[in-house]
Each structure stands twice: as C-alpha cells, then as structure tokens.
Design a protein around this motif. Sequence first.
Motif, PDB file in Angstrom:
ATOM      1  N   ARG A  64      35.908  51.769  18.060  1.00  0.00           N
ATOM      2  CA  ARG A  64      34.737  52.607  18.601  1.00  0.00           C
ATOM      3  C   ARG A  64      33.621  52.484  18.328  1.00  0.00           C
ATOM      4  O   ARG A  64      32.684  52.948  18.806  1.00  0.00           O
ATOM      5  N   LEU A  65      33.593  53.179  16.739  1.00  0.00           N
ATOM      6  CA  LEU A  65      32.453  53.633  16.114  1.00  0.00           C
ATOM      7  C   LEU A  65      31.877  52.612  15.508  1.00  0.00           C
ATOM      8  O   LEU A  65      30.209  52.951  15.587  1.00  0.00           O
ATOM      9  N   GLU A  97      32.678  65.016  36.728  1.00  0.00           N
ATOM     10  CA  GLU A  97      33.471  64.415  36.286  1.00  0.00           C
ATOM     11  C   GLU A  97      34.330  62.838  37.505  1.00  0.00           C
ATOM     12  O   GLU A  97      34.557  62.307  37.234  1.00  0.00           O
ATOM     13  N   ARG A 106      32.715  57.537  31.010  1.00  0.00           N
ATOM     14  CA  ARG A 106      33.428  58.981  30.146  1.00  0.00           C
ATOM     15  C   ARG A 106      33.397  60.226  30.087  1.00  0.00           C
ATOM     16  O   ARG A 106      31.171  59.686  30.644  1.00  0.00           O
ATOM     17  N   VAL A 107      33.709  61.055  30.598  1.00  0.00           N
ATOM     18  CA  VAL A 107      32.327  62.463  30.203  1.00  0.00           C
ATOM     19  C   VAL A 107      32.862  63.460  29.350  1.00  0.00           C
ATOM     20  O   VAL A 107      33.732  63.115  29.058  1.00  0.00           O
ATOM     21  N   LEU A 108      31.797  63.939  28.820  1.00  0.00           N
ATOM     22  CA  LEU A 108      31.472  65.072  28.230  1.00  0.00           C
ATOM     23  C   LEU A 108      31.272  66.255  28.590  1.00  0.00           C
ATOM     24  O   LEU A 108      30.102  66.248  28.779  1.00  0.00           O
ATOM     25  N   VAL A 109      31.806  67.511  28.484  1.00  0.00           N
ATOM     26  CA  VAL A 109      31.791  68.385  28.503  1.00  0.00           C
ATOM     27  C   VAL A 109      31.448  69.790  28.040  1.00  0.00           C
ATOM     28  O   VAL A 109      32.125  69.373  26.661  1.00  0.00           O
ATOM     29  N   TYR A 122      23.699  71.140  21.285  1.00  0.00           N
ATOM     30  CA  TYR A 122      24.393  70.442  22.037  1.00  0.00           C
ATOM     31  C   TYR A 122      23.726  69.379  22.926  1.00  0.00           C
ATOM     32  O   TYR A 122      24.165  67.574  22.307  1.00  0.00           O
ATOM     33  N   MET A 125      23.583  66.805  19.421  1.00  0.00           N
ATOM     34  CA  MET A 125      24.564  66.649  19.775  1.00  0.00           C
ATOM     35  C   MET A 125      24.141  65.123  20.394  1.00  0.00           C
ATOM     36  O   MET A 125      25.279  63.875  19.835  1.00  0.00           O
ATOM     37  N   GLU A 129      24.672  61.407  19.368  1.00  0.00           N
ATOM     38  CA  GLU A 129      25.916  60.569  19.955  1.00  0.00           C
ATOM     39  C   GLU A 129      25.278  59.385  20.676  1.00  0.00           C
ATOM     40  O   GLU A 129      26.133  58.448  21.137  1.00  0.00           O
TER      41      GLU A 129
ATOM     42  N   MET B  74      33.638  61.381  13.943  1.00  0.00           N
ATOM     43  CA  MET B  74      32.543  62.127  14.258  1.00  0.00           C
ATOM     44  C   MET B  74      32.580  63.228  14.149  1.00  0.00           C
ATOM     45  O   MET B  74      31.559  64.143  14.922  1.00  0.00           O
ATOM     46  N   ILE B  84      40.428  72.988  34.016  1.00  0.00           N
ATOM     47  CA  ILE B  84      38.804  73.288  34.136  1.00  0.00           C
ATOM     48  C   ILE B  84      38.101  74.563  35.277  1.00  0.00           C
ATOM     49  O   ILE B  84      37.737  75.408  35.009  1.00  0.00           O
ATOM     50  N   VAL B 107      32.105  70.466  19.562  1.00  0.00           N
ATOM     51  CA  VAL B 107      33.195  70.789  20.604  1.00  0.00           C
ATOM     52  C   VAL B 107      32.455  69.849  21.854  1.00  0.00           C
ATOM     53  O   VAL B 107      31.723  70.290  22.463  1.00  0.00           O
ATOM     54  N   LEU B 108      34.150  68.918  22.456  1.00  0.00           N
ATOM     55  CA  LEU B 108      33.554  68.253  23.336  1.00  0.00           C
ATOM     56  C   LEU B 108      34.717  68.614  24.097  1.00  0.00           C
ATOM     57  O   LEU B 108      36.505  68.579  23.763  1.00  0.00           O
ATOM     58  N   VAL B 109      35.040  68.958  25.602  1.00  0.00           N
ATOM     59  CA  VAL B 109      35.720  69.711  26.396  1.00  0.00           C
ATOM     60  C   VAL B 109      35.776  68.271  27.181  1.00  0.00           C
ATOM     61  O   VAL B 109      35.099  67.662  28.086  1.00  0.00           O
ATOM     62  N   CYS B 110      36.807  68.484  27.523  1.00  0.00           N
ATOM     63  CA  CYS B 110      38.014  66.852  28.962  1.00  0.00           C
ATOM     64  C   CYS B 110      38.466  68.190  29.678  1.00  0.00           C
ATOM     65  O   CYS B 110      39.969  68.845  28.967  1.00  0.00           O
ATOM     66  N   ASN B 111      38.180  67.414  30.745  1.00  0.00           N
ATOM     67  CA  ASN B 111      39.492  68.303  31.299  1.00  0.00           C
ATOM     68  C   ASN B 111      40.372  66.654  32.328  1.00  0.00           C
ATOM     69  O   ASN B 111      39.798  66.239  32.902  1.00  0.00           O
ATOM     70  N   ASP B 113      42.543  67.084  34.827  1.00  0.00           N
ATOM     71  CA  ASP B 113      42.725  67.707  36.134  1.00  0.00           C
ATOM     72  C   ASP B 113      44.271  67.479  36.621  1.00  0.00           C
ATOM     73  O   ASP B 113      45.149  67.121  37.699  1.00  0.00           O
ATOM     74  N   ARG B 118      45.150  60.532  33.004  1.00  0.00           N
ATOM     75  CA  ARG B 118      43.661  61.072  32.645  1.00  0.00           C
ATOM     76  C   ARG B 118      43.729  61.659  31.330  1.00  0.00           C
ATOM     77  O   ARG B 118      42.630  61.397  30.718  1.00  0.00           O
ATOM     78  N   TYR B 122      41.582  60.385  27.814  1.00  0.00           N
ATOM     79  CA  TYR B 122      40.944  61.311  27.295  1.00  0.00           C
ATOM     80  C   TYR B 122      41.497  61.715  25.618  1.00  0.00           C
ATOM     81  O   TYR B 122      40.559  60.957  25.514  1.00  0.00           O
ATOM     82  N   GLN B 124      42.421  58.981  24.597  1.00  0.00           N
ATOM     83  CA  GLN B 124      42.208  57.996  24.156  1.00  0.00           C
ATOM     84  C   GLN B 124      41.287  58.256  23.372  1.00  0.00           C
ATOM     85  O   GLN B 124      40.625  57.303  22.026  1.00  0.00           O
ATOM     86  N   MET B 125      40.558  57.448  24.556  1.00  0.00           N
ATOM     87  CA  MET B 125      38.638  58.212  24.019  1.00  0.00           C
ATOM     88  C   MET B 125      38.621  58.931  22.624  1.00  0.00           C
ATOM     89  O   MET B 125      37.883  58.413  21.592  1.00  0.00           O
ATOM     90  N   ASP B 128      39.813  56.976  19.803  1.00  0.00           N
ATOM     91  CA  ASP B 128      39.238  56.107  19.522  1.00  0.00           C
ATOM     92  C   ASP B 128      37.413  56.429  18.915  1.00  0.00           C
ATOM     93  O   ASP B 128      36.146  55.735  17.647  1.00  0.00           O
ATOM     94  N   GLU B 129      37.124  57.769  19.513  1.00  0.00           N
ATOM     95  CA  GLU B 129      35.795  58.556  18.430  1.00  0.00           C
ATOM     96  C   GLU B 129      36.401  59.165  17.080  1.00  0.00           C
ATOM     97  O   GLU B 129      35.137  59.721  16.453  1.00  0.00           O
ATOM     98  N   ARG B 130      37.392  59.384  17.202  1.00  0.00           N
ATOM     99  CA  ARG B 130      37.469  59.515  16.084  1.00  0.00           C
ATOM    100  C   ARG B 130      37.124  61.151  15.358  1.00  0.00           C
ATOM    101  O   ARG B 130      36.326  61.635  14.630  1.00  0.00           O
TER     102      ARG B 130
END
Lengths: 345, 345
Positions: A64-65, A97, A106-109, A122, A125, A129, B74, B84, B107-111, B113, B118, B122, B124-125, B128-130
């Motif tokens: 992906r990178l 989301e 995809r989503v980043l919170v 943020y 960032m 990205e 990353m 969340i 930091v990246l937050v993922c929910n 649910d 999901r 996430y 996986q994502m 992928d983004e390392r």
Amino acid sequence: MVRRPGDSSLGTAPRPARIRDVAELAAVSVATVSRVLNEDARVDPELRDRVRAAAAQLDYRPNRLARNLRRQQMDAIGVVVPDIENPHFAEMVRIVEHIALERGHRVLVCNTDEDGERQASYLQMLADERVSGIVLSPSDSTGNIDLLRDLNIPVVTIDRTLKVGGTDAVVADNIPAVRAATHRLIQAGHRSIAFVGGRPEVETGSERQEGYLAAMEEAGLTPLLADGGFRRDAAEAAVTQLLAGGCSASALVVANNLMALGAIRAIRLAGARIPTDIAVISVDNPPWAELLDPPLTVLAQPIRAMATRAMELLIRRIGGERFPAVREIYPLELIIRHSCGTNQL
Amino acid sequence: MVRRPGDSSLGTAPRPARIRDVAELAAVSVATVSRVLNEDARVDPELRDRVRAAAAQLDYRPNRLARNLRRQQMDAIGVVVPDIENPHFAEMVRIVEHIALERGHRVLVCNTDEDGERQASYLQMLADERVSGIVLSPSDSTGNIDLLRDLNIPVVTIDRTLKVGGTDAVVADNIPAVRAATHRLIQAGHRSIAFVGGRPEVETGSERQEGYLAAMEEAGLTPLLADGGFRRDAAEAAVTQLLAGGCSASALVVANNLMALGAIRAIRLAGARIPTDIAVISVDNPPWAELLDPPLTVLAQPIRAMATRAMELLIRRIGGERFPAVREIYPLELIIRHSCGTNQL
DNA sequence: CTGAAAGCGCTTACAG
DNA sequence: CTGAAAGCGCTTACAG
C-alpha cells in the motif's frame, strides 16, 4: 544483501511477495499484474486467471505504501473530533464511519481533545498522508485549512465550523434554541438564571451563550456566566463556586452534556435539589439523560441527520463535484423532562 | 507537462516543493537535505543553515508518502476498539492517545463496532499502512494477527484478549469480581438473580458470565441468562422480555455500562422499582453512574492503570525490546451505591 | 562531512 | 490487449 521471496532461512519471516514476483510466476509484465489487481483495463481472461492464481499462490498483498506514493493519496477519510469521550461526538463518529464504510472508504478517527495545537497537528498529519477527505468538528475555529486546500483535500465541518469560509458546514441552530429554552425558564418565573458555558472561542460555545444572553436581555434580567470549558470537571468546579458564592441562581442552562454531569454533581454536593432549588436544562441528549435523577430536560441535536448530510457533501466533493460551499443549519429539539420543574415550561 | 515549483499559473495551486528543489536552492545534494531534516548525521553547520533557509523559503514539507515507502512504515500507533460509543473504551482511547502523543507517536483510532469482519479489515489496513504498533481491544477473539506478526508489528491487547497466544495482554480480573458481586447479592437474600450478558464469544463476555455462574452454582441457585450483546438496545429488549416472561428475578447482574442503561430503562418501563423490586449491579463506572436514579452500584475497572501499562509494553516492543509475552491482570473494585439496595451488601 | 546513485514497490502514459 | 520504461519523492549504504 537482498533477500528474495523464496529465500526464507530459518527464523526470519519470508519477505512478502512483490508485484514483480507475481509477474514472473504468471509470466506476464508487472503492468498486467497491476491492471488485473486494480480491475483496471480489460485484460485477456487467460492472463487474468494466471495472474490471480499466481497472486494467490504467493499470498500476494500489494504494498500500500508504494501505491500511496505513486497515487499521492492514501484513500481514507479522516474524522477529526474535539472530544471522543463526549457521547455526542462518539455517536457522530459512529454514524460517519458507518456511511464511509458503506461507500467503500476507510476511516481514520482523530481526537483533538479541545486543543487547537492537537487539531493543527492532526490536520497536518492527515494532509501529509494525503487522505481523500476530512470531516472536521473543530476544537479551534481559527484552524488552518490552507494546507488541505492546497492539496485539494475536501473538508466539511460539522457541529462547529471554521472562521474562514469556503468549506461546507453542517451545524445546529444553537442561538434560537438556547434562547427559547432560556425564555421558557423565564416564563416559568425564574429570574436568576445562570449559564454554564463551553469555550466561547468555539462556535457552539459562543452561539449557545449568545442565545442565553439574548433571552436574558429581552427580559431585562442580569446574566450570570460560569465557564465550564465543555468539560465535566470544569463545570463542576464552576457551579460549585457559583453556589458557594451565595448566588441565588434558581436555574441553570448548561451548554453540553458533559458539563451537565458536572453541574448536577455540584448541585447535589451543595445539598441543593433539582428542580426544587435549581432547575436545569442542558444541550445534548445522551442515552442516560432520561435515566438521571431527575430526568434531564434537554435540547437534542439531530446528529444522525447532520452526520449523514456531512458525509453526503464530503463524498460528492471527493468525487470531484464542484459547487459553492454550503452551510446547512439543523434545528434542535427541546425535550422536557423533570429537571426543569414538572410541566412548568 | 511537468510543473515546476515556481510555475504557478493562475488558478491551479503551485505544486509543493520537493526535496530536490530545496537541494538546488541550497546548492547541496538531496542527501544533505534529507540529513538536515532528519537531524540525522552531523552536517556542517553552514550547510545546515543554508538547507533550513531554503526549506523555509520554499515552504517545504517532506512528502510523507515517499518517506513511508522508503522506510516501509508510517510511524503511527493504531488503536482498535470494539465500541467507541462505550465510555469505557472512549476513556481508554483518550488515555492511550495522551501517552502516545507524549512519547512522540501519532495515533489512529479505529472502531470495530463489535464486528469481527470490521476488526479484520481495520487490522488489515493498519498492517498495509505499516503502523509501528497496535493497541487492540478485540471485537473478535479469534482475530487474525498473523499478518501483523509477519510484518513485525507489535500488538498488545487490552481489556479483552486474543485466543492465540504470543501477544502481550492487559486484562481485568473479571471472574472473581463478578462472582463476588453475585455472591453478595445472594448473601443479601436474593435467590432469583439474572445475568444480562455481553457477547460470550469475547473474553470479557464469557468471563463475567462465568463469574456469575460460579456464584450461582456455589449457592445451588438456578442461573438465568439474558443476552444483551454488550449493547444498550439489546439489553433493554432482553430485560423487557425477561420481566414480561413472568420471571421473578429480584436482582440483575449486568455485564457492562451500556447494557445497564438498557436494563434500567426496561425495568422502569415495566413499572418496577430499583432496588425495591429489582436490585442492579453493573460492570463499568462511567461518570453518570452515580447520578442515575438510583445511583448505580458498579464493578469499576482501573482503566487508566491498564491503558498506561498497555502503552508501556507497546512502546517497549516498538523500541525493539524482546521479552516473553506478558499477561497482566488488574482487579475490579466494587463500588456500592443505592441500586443494589442500601447497605444490603 | 558530503554526494552520486540505487532502490523502496507500485501505477500509468506511451508505443506497439 | 500487453509490455518496457519512467517516475512518484524520499532514505541510505557506499565511496571519497
């Protein structure tokens, strides 16, 4: 020393397969592999199958990178909220989301914690990205959006908006709502009504205060402002101080649900009763509002509708659609429960 | 046509400066620019200043996507939580985030649910983004961690853990806590105690249920299970059904705060009173618990301590430290309020 | 200390 | 439809 895919000496994990490995195994060019994987151009079915088989055999996952660099975007939507612990924003995040995932994004919170610097960092960032779009509920309405604009990253603000124009905004109609609520307290006979406010440097903070002030002024009453900074503890401290100061407030208008919690606690600790001694109305309608003692009278925001609309706008912008920046305003709903005095309003 | 930095014909935003532009302006090599910007090797002070001046003049921002590809990471920590909207996890996220930022990590937050798919997507994502590391509170304890492991991305689980071993885990001591709470209800004279449970396929769900079952069995009582799936609405429905079914439960043990809200609502709607008709104890101690009607007796988790510990472990792993996977268990605290019957326990 | 050069792993005009 | 090749913008051994 360069390690090749097959070369898995004991201990170390094998290096993941690259597109070139797939190409070699399938006996095609990397361009073809790329096309197949991106379902891009029409590729001969036979080659397609060969590529798929090779990819499967090598357990290939595109890097992906590399793709991000090449495309100059990371294909995700950033959601930036001021306080993830506030159920109002938590709900907003979930709805946003949900819609994003539904539409394949995809989503980043990101949580800025009511802090302008964190917001800046943020946003920086997310810009760095190269996310494809941002839903922003600003902690700081002076926030810098220029870098996003330079990079053509669409932004829609929600709940709170930015000083600078040009971005789509979905907001609640705070002023008339708080004004009306305050007005009803006045009509119910209250003369000394205090406002527990959130950060006036933020739109929802200033607007709600403005609504309160307008109602007080219309009635010729003296306003009484307590600063709760949108936070529970700060509100508790402010209200405690208010009550200790011998103030005779008989009602409180509170600017969000977190501060309502603090205010109620302060009132209890001071030995006063709701609504007998002090009536309370708060903005926001979290799930626990109706289960409080007494049930809380609130100004509810149509979060789902707002979040849905915001995502609709953002997705259109991401799709490249061009239209003048919109500002949409949603009404709040007054839900009368017991904390403002039964049926008094 | 390639646009050069200076070349800003009207309308289009100028293409952002690249490292090469800075190098040319400063009359050094790109390697030197890179070194200066990364404060990497010792660079001659004069060159350093020239580079800095050139970078400032061009308003240069390194292209993160290129750097990510080159470094194959990353540089951010992923925080993956099941819900969340649950204040328990919202608080956890805030603490984790605070520590991460303090230590210089984004930091990246993922929910997820409460959804296994999901969660998978996430993770996986993030793989992928390392990202450099992940704090995970699983929605699905069978979750696949292999790809993370292959990529050497450290994971620490918190609150809930994974079936597969090998990852650091920071968890609460659910079984004895719920067992003890149930036991005290029994000692207080309750014979018909129902358990409003959350997803048994998840560790906290099964453990809390196990604690309840153990206490009931010890007392020779018949257990009564209601499935609330860790969600408010589901719990409300389950409890409504329970009460409508003519069940004679005189007490409820509820497995999390969201479900407590649903359970209380169901009890009210059924016209029963807490604690007179039905006593309630719940896991989690959100800020509104003490303000409910009646104040809620709870089993509080030491979230701050747990989150702090989890981050400590993760940061050590990210730093490359090697040590056997740890599993740390934190005790819950029973906070007696009025919902279980005054001082009965 | 500094620079020329290779390379990270993709995507995408361009030619055929 | 397919491939050879350029290029995305950095970082980092390697030589000097």
